[in-house]
Design a protein around this motif. Structure first.
Motif, PDB file in Angstrom:
ATOM      1  N   PHE A  71       0.978  -0.879   0.313  1.00  0.00           N
ATOM      2  CA  PHE A  71       0.037   0.499  -0.038  1.00  0.00           C
ATOM      3  C   PHE A  71       0.998   1.292  -0.088  1.00  0.00           C
ATOM      4  N   ILE A  72       0.478   1.930  -1.066  1.00  0.00           N
ATOM      5  CA  ILE A  72       1.674   3.539  -0.715  1.00  0.00           C
ATOM      6  C   ILE A  72       0.368   4.011  -1.128  1.00  0.00           C
ATOM      7  N   GLY A  73       1.148   5.864  -0.424  1.00  0.00           N
ATOM      8  CA  GLY A  73      -0.099   6.751  -0.658  1.00  0.00           C
ATOM      9  C   GLY A  73       0.607   8.345  -1.788  1.00  0.00           C
ATOM     10  N   ILE A  74      -0.296   8.957  -2.360  1.00  0.00           N
ATOM     11  CA  ILE A  74      -0.022  10.752  -2.155  1.00  0.00           C
ATOM     12  C   ILE A  74      -0.941  10.964  -1.601  1.00  0.00           C
ATOM     13  N   SER A  75      -0.602  12.241  -1.853  1.00  0.00           N
ATOM     14  CA  SER A  75      -2.121  13.712  -1.044  1.00  0.00           C
ATOM     15  C   SER A  75      -1.830  14.460  -1.528  1.00  0.00           C
ATOM     16  N   GLN A  76      -2.574  15.388  -2.394  1.00  0.00           N
ATOM     17  CA  GLN A  76      -2.789  15.972  -3.112  1.00  0.00           C
ATOM     18  C   GLN A  76      -2.991  17.707  -2.110  1.00  0.00           C
ATOM     19  N   SER A  77      -2.260  18.343  -2.325  1.00  0.00           N
ATOM     20  CA  SER A  77      -2.067  19.632  -1.350  1.00  0.00           C
ATOM     21  C   SER A  77      -3.943  20.387  -0.816  1.00  0.00           C
ATOM     22  N   ARG A  78      -4.520  20.282  -1.803  1.00  0.00           N
ATOM     23  CA  ARG A  78      -6.419  20.168  -2.264  1.00  0.00           C
ATOM     24  C   ARG A  78      -7.039  19.254  -2.455  1.00  0.00           C
ATOM     25  N   ASN A  79      -8.203  19.570  -2.525  1.00  0.00           N
ATOM     26  CA  ASN A  79      -8.980  18.971  -3.268  1.00  0.00           C
ATOM     27  C   ASN A  79      -9.324  19.842  -5.082  1.00  0.00           C
ATOM     28  N   ARG A  80      -9.138  18.478  -6.483  1.00  0.00           N
ATOM     29  CA  ARG A  80      -9.124  19.152  -8.028  1.00  0.00           C
ATOM     30  C   ARG A  80     -10.145  18.264  -8.638  1.00  0.00           C
ATOM     31  N   VAL A 184      -4.741  21.605 -19.260  1.00  0.00           N
ATOM     32  CA  VAL A 184      -4.842  21.547 -18.334  1.00  0.00           C
ATOM     33  C   VAL A 184      -6.140  21.658 -17.931  1.00  0.00           C
ATOM     34  N   ASN A 185      -7.491  21.562 -18.752  1.00  0.00           N
ATOM     35  CA  ASN A 185      -8.667  20.903 -18.149  1.00  0.00           C
ATOM     36  C   ASN A 185      -9.128  19.308 -19.214  1.00  0.00           C
ATOM     37  N   ILE A 186      -8.656  18.506 -18.430  1.00  0.00           N
ATOM     38  CA  ILE A 186      -8.280  17.457 -18.891  1.00  0.00           C
ATOM     39  C   ILE A 186      -9.607  16.072 -18.717  1.00  0.00           C
ATOM     40  N   PHE A 187      -9.436  16.035 -19.425  1.00  0.00           N
ATOM     41  CA  PHE A 187     -10.680  14.804 -19.637  1.00  0.00           C
ATOM     42  C   PHE A 187     -10.623  13.545 -20.049  1.00  0.00           C
ATOM     43  N   LEU A 188     -10.083  12.486 -19.017  1.00  0.00           N
ATOM     44  CA  LEU A 188      -9.245  11.615 -19.513  1.00  0.00           C
ATOM     45  C   LEU A 188     -10.117  10.487 -20.293  1.00  0.00           C
ATOM     46  N   ARG A 189     -11.353  10.081 -20.554  1.00  0.00           N
ATOM     47  CA  ARG A 189     -11.485   8.803 -20.577  1.00  0.00           C
ATOM     48  C   ARG A 189     -12.105   9.457 -22.209  1.00  0.00           C
ATOM     49  N   GLY A 190     -12.054  10.679 -22.718  1.00  0.00           N
ATOM     50  CA  GLY A 190     -12.098  10.809 -24.243  1.00  0.00           C
ATOM     51  C   GLY A 190      -9.743  10.863 -24.681  1.00  0.00           C
ATOM     52  N   MET A 191      -9.526  11.180 -23.542  1.00  0.00           N
ATOM     53  CA  MET A 191      -8.622  11.439 -23.852  1.00  0.00           C
ATOM     54  C   MET A 191      -7.149  10.059 -24.704  1.00  0.00           C
ATOM     55  N   PHE A 192      -7.882   9.331 -23.175  1.00  0.00           N
ATOM     56  CA  PHE A 192      -6.648   8.044 -23.909  1.00  0.00           C
ATOM     57  C   PHE A 192      -6.786   7.446 -25.503  1.00  0.00           C
ATOM     58  N   GLY A 228     -16.173  17.765 -20.711  1.00  0.00           N
ATOM     59  CA  GLY A 228     -15.565  16.775 -21.690  1.00  0.00           C
ATOM     60  C   GLY A 228     -15.513  17.467 -23.473  1.00  0.00           C
ATOM     61  N   ILE A 229     -17.125  18.026 -23.457  1.00  0.00           N
ATOM     62  CA  ILE A 229     -17.291  18.444 -24.825  1.00  0.00           C
ATOM     63  C   ILE A 229     -16.609  19.384 -25.335  1.00  0.00           C
ATOM     64  N   THR A 230     -16.076  21.108 -24.294  1.00  0.00           N
ATOM     65  CA  THR A 230     -15.395  21.504 -25.055  1.00  0.00           C
ATOM     66  C   THR A 230     -14.468  21.459 -24.646  1.00  0.00           C
ATOM     67  N   SER A 231     -13.427  20.358 -23.682  1.00  0.00           N
ATOM     68  CA  SER A 231     -12.343  20.112 -24.153  1.00  0.00           C
ATOM     69  C   SER A 231     -11.702  19.171 -25.532  1.00  0.00           C
ATOM     70  N   LEU A 232     -13.410  18.590 -25.808  1.00  0.00           N
ATOM     71  CA  LEU A 232     -12.396  17.075 -26.724  1.00  0.00           C
ATOM     72  C   LEU A 232     -12.732  18.116 -28.298  1.00  0.00           C
ATOM     73  N   SER A 233     -13.104  18.793 -28.545  1.00  0.00           N
ATOM     74  CA  SER A 233     -14.084  19.211 -29.852  1.00  0.00           C
ATOM     75  C   SER A 233     -14.852  20.042 -29.787  1.00  0.00           C
ATOM     76  N   VAL A 234     -14.168  20.719 -31.321  1.00  0.00           N
ATOM     77  CA  VAL A 234     -14.505  22.839 -31.086  1.00  0.00           C
ATOM     78  C   VAL A 234     -16.185  22.330 -32.402  1.00  0.00           C
ATOM     79  N   ARG A 235     -16.738  21.224 -32.360  1.00  0.00           N
ATOM     80  CA  ARG A 235     -17.819  21.272 -33.277  1.00  0.00           C
ATOM     81  C   ARG A 235     -19.595  22.207 -33.250  1.00  0.00           C
ATOM     82  N   PRO A 236     -19.134  22.030 -32.408  1.00  0.00           N
ATOM     83  CA  PRO A 236     -20.305  23.309 -31.508  1.00  0.00           C
ATOM     84  C   PRO A 236     -20.039  24.789 -32.151  1.00  0.00           C
ATOM     85  N   LEU A 237     -18.527  24.740 -32.545  1.00  0.00           N
ATOM     86  CA  LEU A 237     -18.322  26.059 -33.390  1.00  0.00           C
ATOM     87  C   LEU A 237     -19.227  26.366 -34.561  1.00  0.00           C
TER      88      LEU A 237
END
Ligand code: UDP
Ligand code: MG
Length: 333
Positions: A71-80, A184-192, A228-237
């Motif tokens: 078991f190992i752990g890391i802690s973020q300085s705040r909720n992100r 910076v705006n990440i949406f992992l399931r759409g990026m992989f 998700g939509i705005t970081s993956l696609s510019v189709r709305p434009l």
């Protein structure tokens, strides 16, 4: 003995003091079972990422780590937020193991799907998506909104795996390429899916939370969908431009019609010229907004500085999997 891949299970935790004591031993058991089955290295680990919890989550993680070295752990300085917590864990794991599996800590994702994920990896896949085969335990409302979300995303140009959340195996080889996506705006399931490489899907049934409460109320879900939509696609434009062209054409037809009406003398003075101006100017304005939007979309995509290409194989490399090629995988601390 042939080298075995080191697996790190990456688990984001936010205010999970209720469920963590229940699920942590389950993750360890799974790790042990996979090790005993000879599929992964005994140096595999369970990595908890504390996402700035306000309860005793971090204390629990620390005491787990003190009890068992796996078991190992890391802690973020705040909720992100969930996405950033998963990212933090994956980036931490990147140089220290060969494969990662990200999974929620509440027991909703079936841990037993990990065996099949690792099998797929051993058979040559670099990314394995865990996909929910059923959503019977979710309320009708959650199921309806969540499935609608996947459909809308597709329509708006984002390539995502249907009903896949963030339960996923990713090799560190892919993670290293993924690290080139600096947005910076990440949406992992759409990026992989964008990173590419050989992938597979593994189906599992989503269960109910073992304890504690969901952190995804409708408000957060809508925010995630919009992100998700705005970081993956510019189709709305492009859609705006399309609407602009449509209304301009309509305006042109209306203008012709207004002129004909005016010639026939069916109208009051000044009506035809007003209608023509309104229709045509309205259309031109929408097209202009759309065109500006297209440039904006390009600039937006450029600012992400995503890699322009990714190499998956080279003829002078045997497998592209470092841990198979030599002692490197086994030598890792
Ligand atoms: N989570 C997190 N940060 C947050 C919210 C959630 O790390 O700000 C974690 C949480 O601890 C859990 C996972 O993300 O492991 C999924 O959250 P949850 O189970 O609340 O969402 P749901 O399954 O209801 O969609
Ligand atoms: Mg959950």
């Amino acid at each position: 003995m042939a080298p075995k891949p080191i697996l790190w299970i990456v688990i984001p935790c936010y205010n999970e003091e209720k469920v963590l004591p229940i699920t942590a031993p389950m993750f360890l058991d799974k790790l042990a079972a996979l090790t005993d089955a000879g599929k992964i290295s005994p140096r595999s680990r369970v990595l908890f990422v504390n996402d700035g919890s306000r309860d005793a989550t971090w204390e629990i993680i620390r005491s787990l780590a003190a009890k068992d070295e796996r078991f190992i752990g890391i802690s973020q300085s705040r909720n992100r937020g969930h996405q950033n917590a998963v990212l933090a864990g994956l980036m931490e794991a990147m140089d220290k193991c060969d494969i990662t599996i990200s999974i929620d800590c509440d027991g909703q994702d079936d841990i037993n799907a990990m065996d099949r994920m690792v099998d797929e990896y051993l058979a040559g896949c670099e990314v394995v998506y865990g996909v929910r085969s059923k959503r019977e335990t979710d309320t009708f409302f959650k199921r309806f909104t969540a499935e609608g979300f996947y459909k809308l995303m597709k329509l708006l140009g984002a390539e995502i795996v249907f009903n896949h959340a963030d339960y996923r195996l990713v090799s560190t080889r892919v993670l290293k390429e993924f690290a080139g996506f600096e947005e910076v705006n990440i949406f992992l399931r759409g990026m992989f899916p964008m990173v590419g490489f050989k992938s597979a899907t593994v189906y599992y049934e989503r269960a109910e939370r073992l304890a504690g409460e969901s952190h995804y109320p409708l408000r957060k879900m809508l925010a995630l969908a919009f992100d998700g939509i705005t970081s993956l696609s510019v189709r709305p434009l492009s859609i705006i431009t399309g609407i602009g062209v449509f209304f301009s054409l309509l305006g042109l037809i209306a203008a012709v019609w207004a002129v004909v009406m005016a010639i026939q003398g069916n109208t009051v003075a000044g009506w035809a010229s007003t209608v023509c101006l309104v229709c045509i100017i309205g259309g031109i304005q929408l097209i202009s907004t759309g065109v500006i939007g297209q440039y904006l979309g390009k600039t937006y995509m450029e600012t992400k500085r995503r890699p322009r290409y990714i190499i998956s194989e080279r003829t002078w490399e045997k497998t592209g999997r470092r841990w198979l090629e030599g002692s490197e995988g086994e030598d890792k601390e």
